[in-house]
Design an enzyme around this catalytic site. Structure first.
Site, PDB file in Angstrom:
ATOM      1  N   ASP A  83      -3.931   3.255  13.894  1.00  0.00           N
ATOM      2  CA  ASP A  83      -3.091   3.851  12.861  1.00  0.00           C
ATOM      3  C   ASP A  83      -3.646   5.218  12.515  1.00  0.00           C
ATOM      4  OD1 ASP A  83      -5.282   3.420  11.219  1.00  0.00           O
ATOM      5  OD2 ASP A  83      -4.324   1.877   9.996  1.00  0.00           O
ATOM      6  N   ARG A 130       0.851  -1.198   0.000  1.00  0.00           N
ATOM      7  CA  ARG A 130       0.000   0.000   0.000  1.00  0.00           C
ATOM      8  C   ARG A 130       0.889   1.251   0.000  1.00  0.00           C
ATOM      9  NH1 ARG A 130      -4.903   1.301   4.227  1.00  0.00           N
ATOM     10  NH2 ARG A 130      -3.276   1.024   5.807  1.00  0.00           N
TER      11      ARG A 130
END
Length: 533
Positions: free
Chosen positions: A445, A161
């Site tokens: 996150d 990603r």
């Protein structure tokens, strides 16, 4: 040839990644696609301004034909046909080994939300991926433990990603301007690893985050097409799974898959970033879009059900995989009761996803892999996926996607405190270079920090009343922030409590949660602070 300058400091083995040839490739990507990226970011702003005026959003009339005609995405390569369990995590060396060994089918190697893009992490992550692709990675921890790849059994397929389109890499300049972070992450990984991955029977696979339109997907497709041609890789080798984690993207799922159809693999249904995006887009729209405590907004809320069911329906209609959301629980070695309750919720969540037709789902910790595996094994039987479940009975309207008002739950002082505490702890960790943080047995996150600070902003700017009868104000937020900081200091102890870093985190929380001008991404001002060091 464009002039490329590396302004970041030295990184161990960095010369293996930042070769003249690799940098020239990245510079070429920037020269060809950087200006279009800038135009698309401007289109985002125009679209948001339109929502601020209308307080509405709808499917695009100009792309109706795409939604109504027959087409499918390219068939999946062998190592992406079965994605029943995917583990996510940053690309530090220990995590890389643990993720590959975890038993999950896929590792989302995260250069985005679970990673602080300090220059050492940007380059170091690429080094770790380089070694992982070649199965030449090991790690010795400070406590003497040795980590190595398992020699028996299957290793997880790597899906990288990169950063979203909005992020620039300040340590890499082309003709004096920062390179788009997504092009740095994609370009270095593809340049160094595409041929090696193919030689080993895999391929260059990517998760694409934060997109807001099919035009942004079109740009990615153009990048893929050029990169493959430039390096002599067969067209269609790249496979991309798109995170549908913004509200506008939910209205363009089919169009996004269509633009990437020769490179598309599937779509993913996130949670926190999606809620963050709804607040961002409808922040001027009053009480109809005020969300209750984030932990009470589950995937069973009506507007979230509409979003996830539409995603499964769209994916399977087009031959693409539907991947479910994150199980972020971090098992406790010391509290079996906490584990029992949390694992029951994880199982319930995965059972809902498998029952809805998802082809797989995410976990944040290796200990959750067996639970997710068991649930999907039971539903899939001997099949690798559920592409045959077309969910033709699903029909979702724009009103259903935007029916935030019917979400059950309340705004509570406990919820406000949790948002404030998570935001400041996460930012303090992020500034120190760690983008994936265990807080209260959950892996947090940037997405969780974004929804936390966005809720604070929304509640303050809508004069929301807490369950205690107190109105949420800037003064209240600042008082609770200082109380939570005192608790954090007590828990860590004064020797472990980094006053300077937490002071910076406190300032950032107040900036992104209280300023009249809403910051599009909290990581941008945080990155500016960390880059100034």
């Amino acid at each position: 040839m464009p002039e490329i300058d590396v302004t970041g400091g030295p990184v161990a083995r960095g010369d293996e990644i930042l070769t003249p040839e690799a940098l020239a490739f990245v510079a070429e990507l920037q020269e060809l696609f950087g200006a279009r990226r800038d135009e698309l970011l401007d289109l985002r702003r125009q679209r948001r301004d339109a929502v601020a005026r209308s307080h509405r959003f709808d499917f695009l009339p100009e792309t109706r034909e795409v939604r109504e005609t027959a087409w499918t995405v390219a068939p999946a390569p062998d190592d992406l046909r079965d994605r029943r369990v995917e583990i996510t995590g940053p690309t530090d060396r220990k995590m890389t080994i643990n993720a590959l060994n975890s038993g999950a089918r896929v590792w989302l190697a995260d250069l985005e939300d679970a990673n602080t893009p300090h220059w050492g992490n940007v380059v170091g992550g690429q080094i770790n991926l380089y070694d992982a692709v070649r199965r030449a990675i090991s790690f010795a921890s400070p406590d003497g433990r040795e980590y190595a790849l398992r020699e028996d059994g299957r290793l997880a397929t790597i899906v990288v990603r990169p950063r979203g389109w909005h992020f620039d890499e300040s340590h890499l300049l082309v003709d004096g301007r920062p390179v788009v972070g997504a092009l740095v992450d994609f370009g270095l990984y593809f340049f160094h690893n595409a041929e090696e991955l193919l030689r080993r029977g895999s391929g260059p696979y990517f998760y694409l985050p934060k997109m807001e339109s099919h035009l942004e997907a079109r740009l990615w497709n153009e990048v893929f097409t050029f990169a493959q041609q430039r390096l002599g890789i067969a067209h269609g080798t790249i496979r991309a799974t798109v995170l549908i984690e913004t509200m506008p993207a939910a209205f363009e799922m089919e169009e996004i898959l269509y633009e990437l159809r020769e490179h598309a693999s599937g779509l993913n249904a996130g949670r926190w970033d999606y809620l963050f995006s709804i607040i961002k887009y409808f922040r001027d729209s009053g009480a109809d879009f005020v969300l209750p405590d984030r932990n009470s907004v589950t995937m069973t809320a009506p507007f979230m059900r509409a979003y996830t069911e539409l995603l499964v329906r769209t994916c399977h209609k087009r031959g693409a995989f539907a991947i479910g959301g994150m199980a972020a629980f971090i098992p406790s070695r010391r509290d079996p009761q906490v584990n029992q309750l949390a694992l029951a919720k994880v199982r319930e969540d995965k059972e809902r996803e498998a029952g809805d037709g998802f082809d797989g789902s995410w976990v944040a910790h290796p200990d959750l892999v067996p639970i997710c595996q068991e649930v999907f094994d039971r539903v899939l039987g001997g099949r690798p996926n559920q592409l045959d479940r077309l969910r033709e009975e699903v029909s979702v309207t724009a009103d259903q996607l935007l029916d935030v008002r019917s979400t059950p739950g309340a705004v509570t002082e406990a919820g406000l405190r949790n948002n404030i505490s998570v935001a400041v702890q996460y930012l303090a960790s992020w500034l120190a270079g760690n983008g994936a943080v265990a807080i209260n047995n959950l892996m947090e996150d940037a997405a969780t920090a974004e929804i936390a600070r966005s809720q604070i902003w929304q509640w303050v700017h809508n004069d929301v009343e807490l369950d205690t009868g107190t109105t949420v104000t800037g003064e209240l937020v600042e008082r609770i922030l200082d109380e939570e900081l005192a608790k954090i200091c007590d828990a860590l102890g004064k020797e472990q409590f980094d006053e300077e870093r937490f002071a910076q985190a406190r300032k950032l929380v107040l900036e992104v949660a209280l300023a009249d001008d809403y910051a599009d991404f909290l990581t941008l001002p945080a990155y500016q602070v960390s880059s100034e060091k």
